[in-house]
Write a protein that holds these residues in place. Sequence first.
Motif, mmCIF file in Angstrom:
data_model
loop_
_atom_site.group_PDB
_atom_site.id
_atom_site.type_symbol
_atom_site.label_atom_id
_atom_site.label_comp_id
_atom_site.label_asym_id
_atom_site.label_seq_id
_atom_site.Cartn_x
_atom_site.Cartn_y
_atom_site.Cartn_z
ATOM 1 N N LYS A 224 6.001 -4.905 -14.071
ATOM 2 C CA LYS A 224 6.317 -3.995 -12.972
ATOM 3 C C LYS A 224 5.174 -3.991 -11.964
ATOM 4 O O LYS A 224 4.004 -4.134 -12.333
ATOM 5 N N ASP A 225 5.504 -3.785 -10.699
ATOM 6 C CA ASP A 225 4.472 -3.770 -9.670
ATOM 7 C C ASP A 225 3.434 -2.686 -9.927
ATOM 8 O O ASP A 225 2.230 -2.888 -9.671
ATOM 9 N N THR A 226 3.858 -1.557 -10.462
ATOM 10 C CA THR A 226 2.910 -0.485 -10.731
ATOM 11 C C THR A 226 1.958 -0.827 -11.881
ATOM 12 O O THR A 226 0.784 -0.450 -11.851
ATOM 13 N N SER A 242 -6.796 5.912 -16.486
ATOM 14 C CA SER A 242 -6.514 6.188 -15.081
ATOM 15 C C SER A 242 -5.028 6.012 -14.830
ATOM 16 O O SER A 242 -4.299 5.457 -15.644
ATOM 17 N N VAL A 243 -4.597 6.513 -13.664
ATOM 18 C CA VAL A 243 -3.224 6.303 -13.231
ATOM 19 C C VAL A 243 -3.280 5.684 -11.842
ATOM 20 O O VAL A 243 -4.037 6.126 -10.978
ATOM 21 N N TYR A 244 -2.505 4.628 -11.653
ATOM 22 C CA TYR A 244 -2.370 4.003 -10.349
ATOM 23 C C TYR A 244 -1.062 4.498 -9.747
ATOM 24 O O TYR A 244 0.001 4.344 -10.349
ATOM 25 N N VAL A 245 -1.125 5.114 -8.570
ATOM 26 C CA VAL A 245 0.052 5.635 -7.892
ATOM 27 C C VAL A 245 0.327 4.769 -6.672
ATOM 28 O O VAL A 245 -0.544 4.598 -5.809
ATOM 29 N N HIS A 246 1.529 4.228 -6.619
ATOM 30 C CA HIS A 246 1.906 3.289 -5.558
ATOM 31 C C HIS A 246 2.927 3.934 -4.631
ATOM 32 O O HIS A 246 3.965 4.434 -5.081
ATOM 33 N N THR A 249 7.853 1.166 -0.395
ATOM 34 C CA THR A 249 9.275 1.443 -0.167
ATOM 35 C C THR A 249 9.843 2.324 -1.270
ATOM 36 O O THR A 249 10.957 2.810 -1.175
ATOM 37 N N GLY A 250 9.066 2.504 -2.321
ATOM 38 C CA GLY A 250 9.402 3.417 -3.407
ATOM 39 C C GLY A 250 8.132 4.113 -3.855
ATOM 40 O O GLY A 250 7.063 3.955 -3.261
ATOM 41 N N LEU A 251 8.236 4.896 -4.907
ATOM 42 C CA LEU A 251 7.107 5.646 -5.442
ATOM 43 C C LEU A 251 7.064 5.415 -6.947
ATOM 44 O O LEU A 251 8.050 5.652 -7.642
ATOM 45 N N GLY A 252 5.934 4.935 -7.434
ATOM 46 C CA GLY A 252 5.824 4.648 -8.864
ATOM 47 C C GLY A 252 4.390 4.779 -9.324
ATOM 48 O O GLY A 252 3.472 5.015 -8.529
ATOM 49 N N ALA A 253 4.182 4.612 -10.628
ATOM 50 C CA ALA A 253 2.848 4.745 -11.198
ATOM 51 C C ALA A 253 2.658 3.743 -12.320
ATOM 52 O O ALA A 253 3.603 3.380 -13.031
ATOM 53 N N GLN A 329 -5.849 6.513 -8.821
ATOM 54 C CA GLN A 329 -6.058 5.484 -7.808
ATOM 55 C C GLN A 329 -4.797 5.347 -6.973
ATOM 56 O O GLN A 329 -3.699 5.207 -7.514
ATOM 57 N N LEU A 330 -4.948 5.374 -5.664
ATOM 58 C CA LEU A 330 -3.816 5.349 -4.747
ATOM 59 C C LEU A 330 -3.718 3.997 -4.062
ATOM 60 O O LEU A 330 -4.714 3.463 -3.575
#
Length: 385
Positions: A224-226, A242-246, A249-253, A329-330
């Motif tokens: 997955k891209d996230t 950590s959590v990467y928040v993307h 065009t969508g919202l994911g982690a 991380q954003l």
Amino acid sequence: MIRGSASATGSGTGRGGRGGVGGVGAGEGAAGRVAGGANLAGLRGHNAALVLALLRRAGLRGEPGPGRGELAEATGLTPQAVSKITARLVAEGLVAEAGRGASTGGKPRTLLRLVPEAGHAVGAQLDRDELRVVRVDLLGRVVAEWRGPLDFGAGPELVVAAVTDTVIRACAAGTPWGVGVAAPGPLDHRTGVLGRVTGYPGWEGYPLREVLAERLGLPVVVDKDTNAGAAAGGAGPGSGSSVYVHVGTGLGAGLRLGGAVYRGSGSGAGEFGHQVLLLDGPPCRCGARGCAEVLCLDAVARGDFVRAARVLGEAAANLVALLDVDRVQLGGRVVAAAPEVFVEGVRTVLAARALGRAPAVVERAPGGVAEGAAELVLAPYFGQA
């Protein structure tokens, strides 16, 4: 599909086809000698990975590499075992001497370093409307980049043809160790088969990894891209939980727990955007109402980045409270459009909801999704997941 040609910061022209990139078949690419003469099957050994990981860590920090004695002490291996491993890695061209260190009573130590240009990996990010492909060295540094528009909704065959063409261009400078592909989820990273991607039912059940591996003749990893975004910072220091928040065009982690990307038992971890924040809120494309994704992206569409950052912060605070991670991380193109607004907005919400504890650190992600996809290829050779 790609409309027009992707831009390239690297040089060279693409070649190859279904029989393999640059004449390397799938079997040879997976376990034989490839770029730089490195025997990849041999590198996958646990002890070699321990040594390579320490040398890579020093390279990422810009520090002089350790000597053989320090490697033995840090890994718990015997000096004889370290000498054999490093001799083989030097012969493979992956490790080189880096001068002399200070004497500790005997003769000066011979320092070692990882040779970044001794190998490469390719990472591809399949966004809903853009394709980005990078070629990275063994430190994960981008040495060439290609990007162009992509219509993910055009269906698997057209998208795969575009990805194959661009990856072949990225391989023109030499055969990489493998290709990492980051795609919208859900998908099964173990098989590389896509699930029911929201808004794109034609992708369900498509064996993306198998098809690309056949066409490229190279090892292929699909995630997955996230998860790729979470992996992008995994090689560097300070990459524990950590959590990467993307936000694109969508919202994911993507989750990184205990130093490793966490995917869950069914590869479904990190479906972050479809947590409901507002009961009876606006309808989301997933079928629910008031999801974090629709609330955040509606604010973005109105140009209200402050509101979007607040929504993102509330959603991230839920995840931080649930998993007790210490870093957020954003990343993604929306964050890149207003990074200070998003970092400060999320930081403010997390501080308000910290319940007396030190709030999680909020920062921009150290790398992009395509870089993280390439890292998924490199990580096993350095003892990481």
